[in-house]
Each structure stands twice: as C-alpha cells, then as structure tokens.
Design an enzyme around this catalytic site. Structure first.
Site, PDB file in Angstrom:
ATOM      1  N   CYS A  53      -5.296  13.289   1.679  1.00  0.00           N
ATOM      2  CA  CYS A  53      -4.142  12.705   0.796  1.00  0.00           C
ATOM      3  C   CYS A  53      -2.947  11.752   2.026  1.00  0.00           C
ATOM      4  CB  CYS A  53      -3.479  13.733  -0.109  1.00  0.00           C
ATOM      5  SG  CYS A  53      -4.974  15.113  -1.226  1.00  0.00           S
ATOM      6  N   ARG A 136      -9.765  13.290  -7.257  1.00  0.00           N
ATOM      7  CA  ARG A 136      -9.022  11.721  -7.295  1.00  0.00           C
ATOM      8  C   ARG A 136      -9.597  10.605  -8.212  1.00  0.00           C
ATOM      9  NH1 ARG A 136      -7.361  12.908  -1.607  1.00  0.00           N
ATOM     10  NH2 ARG A 136      -8.525  14.504  -0.469  1.00  0.00           N
TER      11      ARG A 136
END
Ligand code: BEZ
Length: 236
Positions: A53, A136
C-alpha cells in the site's frame, strides 16, 4: 446448521455509483455529488502502514498532476481510522524514500471506513481474501457519476498506475470520438469504428465516410488518430 454465506452487493459497470457521505483526511465528502463534472478513481487498499500500500500511495501521489490534467481526481479508502491515515501519510512524507520518490505528500482524500459500511457497499470486502481488510478495488466513475470501469486485485498484488491512466485516457477518447479502443491501445494507435455494440455492420456504417478508414473484414474497421488529437480533445 450450516450458515448461508453472506450475499455481497457489488455495483456494476453502467450503474450510478452508490452514494455516501464520508470522513476523509481532507474533510467530509459527499460522493459522487462533490465530484460532478470530474472523473474519479475511487480505490481501496487493505491497510495503512503496509508495504504494498505504501508503494501504491507514493506512486499514485507522484502521478496526481498527470491525473488532474485529465480532469481526474483520486479518492482512497481503507477500513482504518482517520488518525491512522494521518500518521501513515505523515510517515510516508517524512521517512520513506522509494524508487527515487521522496518527500511525497498525499493530498488527495483518504476515507476512513471503520464500520466497513462503504467498503461493503462497493464489494470491497471479499471474505475469501479477508474479512477484515478491503481488497485492492478500483472504480472509475465518470463526470455524471456513472461507474465506467471496475478492477479488483488481491491483497498481495500492487496495481499498475500507468494502466489506470491508460484506462482513463481510453474512456475519455471513446466518449469524445465515438470509437472503441483495441487491445493494448495507447494514444496515437488506430481506433475502432464504430464502437462495439452499435447497430449495423462496421463496413456499411463507415464505408465511403472517411478515406482513412481501414476495414479488415465486415465487422472490424479502424481509423487513425494522432496522439496530439487525442490529448487536444481530452486534456484540461
Ligand atoms: C501490503 O500492502 O503490503 C499488504 C497489505 C495487506 C496484506 C498483504 C500485504
């Protein structure tokens, strides 16, 4: 007795983006109303203070000006709280140098979704992958608030942000010129006429209209369009 698996709502391409009000690192937003007239890449990430991330946020923030020039805003979400978001983004700016990127300030809003209300609405919680983290997900929403593209990645796979930029350019080009974009299309490559799903055969609709049109068969015609013409039409 065995429990029935939970039914997960998933918004679909062509539908209005489900609306919500959210607290973000840039204040409260109303989505998609606050973004009328702009394209939005609304995306989720699994957790703050994690490596994949972090690499994604640094890359995305570094490309923000490129997206702005395409009238496209970025909007992130995770199920972490606001103070975690603020601390993580501060750490990125103050401490992380990665692939030549440093001092990276994330100025696009990052939504806190501790209750998972928004992530569940967008099908971002996928229990086969994780019950406690969003996958995601990427939702590309157009200036009228319609969902135009959806892409999901698992927790372990960082996204390709050049591909997201290509998707935005391809959607805007398709809208501006009433065309479709073939496999691996990049600005400057030939476009497909008429777009997929329109009536009539390609040949009967385009024959004689434009000397530049090339037909490979009755269902498959293309025409050139320079990179300059593409960007002249779509860039702000
Ligand atoms: C990461 O961003 O590195 C990550 C987050 C959740 C699970 C796996 C990896």
């Amino acid at each position: 007795m065995e429990q029935e698996p939970e039914v997960i709502a998933m918004p679909r391409i062509g539908e209005d983006a489900p609306s919500f009000t959210a607290v973000t690192t840039q204040g409260t937003i109303k989505f998609p109303n606050d973004y009328r007239g702009q394209w939005v890449i609304f995306f989720s990430h699994p957790a703050d203070f994690t490596p994949v991330c972090t690499s994604e946020f640094m890359t995305f923030a570094s490309m923000q000006a490129e997206f702005k020039s395409l009238n496209t805003e970025l909007l992130g979400l995770s199920v972490d709280g606001l103070y975690s978001h603020i601390a993580w983004l501060r750490t990125i700016k103050e401490k992380i140098e990665y692939k030549g990127m440093k001092d990276v300030e994330v100025t696009f809003p990052l939504i806190e979704d501790i209750t998972m209300e928004i992530s569940k609405k967008y099908g971002m919680i996928q229990p086969g992958e994780s019950n406690t983290k969003a996958v995601r997900a990427v939702f590309i929403v157009d200036p009228k608030g319609k969902i135009r593209t959806i892409i999901y990645y698992p927790l372990s796979l960082g996204r390709n942000f050049d591909e997201l930029k290509r998707v935005i350019i391809a959607l805007q080009t398709a809208d501006a010129f009433e065309v479709a974009t073939p496999a691996d299309w990049q600005p400057g490559d030939d476009l497909i006429v008429p777009p997929a799903g329109s009536c009539g055969t390609a040949k009967e609709r385009v024959e004689g209209k434009d000397a530049n049109i090339k037909c490979y068969d009755w269902f498959f015609c293309t025409k050139p369009l320079s990179k300059e013409e593409v960007f002249k039409a779509i860039q702000k």
